[in-house]
Scaffold this active site. Sequence first.
Site, short mmCIF file in Angstrom:
data_model
loop_
_atom_site.label_atom_id
_atom_site.label_comp_id
_atom_site.label_asym_id
_atom_site.label_seq_id
_atom_site.Cartn_x
_atom_site.Cartn_y
_atom_site.Cartn_z
N SER A 1 -14.28 1.84 -23.72
CA SER A 1 -14.14 0.70 -22.83
C SER A 1 -13.07 1.00 -21.80
O SER A 1 -12.15 1.76 -22.04
CB SER A 1 -13.75 -0.55 -23.62
N GLY A 2 -13.20 0.36 -20.63
CA GLY A 2 -12.19 0.52 -19.60
C GLY A 2 -12.59 1.43 -18.48
O GLY A 2 -11.92 1.49 -17.46
N HIS B 1 -9.63 8.82 -18.28
CA HIS B 1 -8.97 8.41 -19.52
C HIS B 1 -7.46 8.40 -19.35
O HIS B 1 -6.72 8.53 -20.31
CB HIS B 1 -9.34 9.36 -20.67
N ASP C 1 1.95 -6.83 9.66
CA ASP C 1 1.21 -5.88 10.50
C ASP C 1 1.86 -5.61 11.85
O ASP C 1 1.35 -4.80 12.63
CB ASP C 1 -0.23 -6.35 10.71
N ASP D 1 13.08 -12.07 14.25
CA ASP D 1 11.63 -12.05 14.43
C ASP D 1 11.18 -10.64 14.79
O ASP D 1 11.73 -10.03 15.71
CB ASP D 1 11.22 -13.01 15.55
N THR E 1 10.26 -16.13 18.52
CA THR E 1 9.13 -15.28 18.86
C THR E 1 9.58 -14.27 19.92
O THR E 1 10.73 -14.28 20.37
CB THR E 1 7.94 -16.09 19.43
#
Length: 567
Positions: A69-70, A222, A419, A564, A506
């Site tokens: 599993s996994g 794994h 960004d 800013d 700003t």
Amino acid sequence: MPDKVNLSTGDSADDLRKREIIRGRPKFGSVYLLGTFFINAGSHAAASVAGHKADQDRSRVGLICGGGSGQGMLSAAVCGNIFASPGPTQVRCAIELVDNDKGNYTGDVLNFGLAKEQFAAQHPSKVDKVKFLVVGDDVAVGKTQGGIVGRRGLAGTVLIYKIEGALAEAGVGLDEVYSIAEWVSQNIATIGVGLEHCHVPGTMAGEAHLTSSEIEIGMGIHNEAGVQCVSPVPPLSRLVQTLLDLLLSQSDPERGFLSIQGSGKDNVVLLVNNLGGVSELELAGIAREAITALSARGVRVLRVISGTFMTSLNMPGFSLTLLLLPSSSSTAAPPEDVILRLLDASTSAPGWKWTSCAPPSELPPPPAPLISERAADNALKVRAQDVQGFVLAVERACNALDKAEPEITRMDTISGDGDCGLTLQTGANAVLARLRAGSISGEDVIGAHRHGGTSGALYSIFFSALAQSLSTSPAGVVAVHDWSRAVSAAHEQLYTYTRARTPSRTLIDPLAAFSDVFTANPSDLRSVVEKAAEAAEATRDIEARVGRSAYVEAGLLKRERVPDPGA
């Protein structure tokens, strides 16, 4: 997955017992991303994790696969503990559940092999009805190292599942299903890469294996360590080239798993697999880079399959798989178009992501550079008083922006959406590229340039208005008073498109300070720059009323006191 089987199904107690055995009980919870007893590549639904298909067509080959599993495979029928193979009893019960007239097809190593032998011992008449294939597509393990233990099975297994499933759905016999699957397994190669290992649920989170400047190549699903650690982390374009070297190399005696002909004669299927912690956006970028790099090497990609198919839980990494399609001169291989049709066959298996049944489209050419407004009007060029000084000033500003990207990004991560630094850096580097190409010069200070983001729109409006004003310079040479007049006019024009006024936290704050002081005294540039810098720094203590910071919790901005980022 429910903890108990629904007892209202009417199934026999023996069926229910088999289901419980097959489902297993992972130590740290159920981590099955998907579970099916066989892939059904046709119109019928894939089998449920809770048991075999109620309406199973026993005239067709049944496919069984499984593992720990996994891993999050497309089809993980028989699930063991996390990263551990299921036991032979679980596998044998799966074989019995899907037993049919055409035969069964299983895939793992020791426990699946043992289950096959036990089934044959209990059912001697069906000894030829079960076939067994091990898939080892990992190219991180060299031929010498893997000579005894064999190579690991990675995401290439998923393509084999899909091809087998489509064959079984079409009613093809067991021997042919096995033959084609075996050929595919011998012509497939995978390499993985990750920024960190995964964390097994229910266990204490371990220390980081890698630093922030390292990336590991050749990691297994794994949680095994890779074969190569690279620092610093290379750009994606260079990383993809390194991975393709391992996949395609014909000169490395430890590699050469794919028989590449070269000279543009090779066609492949590309699988970009998410190892668990990569976003769809990143996968798309990786796929594009891989297609571009393969094309440059003369390798034609006929299909691209991208998504989360075989994971290592939440590992932040990906793998690239190449299936080398048979050439027209190959007589022992299934035809290329047959392989493609099998991969294209529709399926309702929920883990199979939609893919385009066509080669990737050609990447569009880069857009042509925008011509200057002056050239568009067939008017005279507007020249700077100091041609070389103008170019050096633009270059210094762009280099400063490029260098400041990490700090601007840090500030925007706190006060915005993270960004701003990258947006400014992208714009600055684009201008630098045009400087080097000679399309920007002090011989004509008016030009047009694309720039993205909200701030990019504000910059573009400001500079367009600036250009309009400069274009009226009567002598065709921009003097200091022309710049002053143009800056003031551009500032006022910008105000018609934004409500931001000082103090606003700003970019308007330093821009307004710059414009006011420059208009009043254009000859004192030192004072102009100092006032703009002071206004930018002052934004750290201004309450945000407009811009991205207006959405940020005010207490955070007060505690962090970052200016800013746009300012």
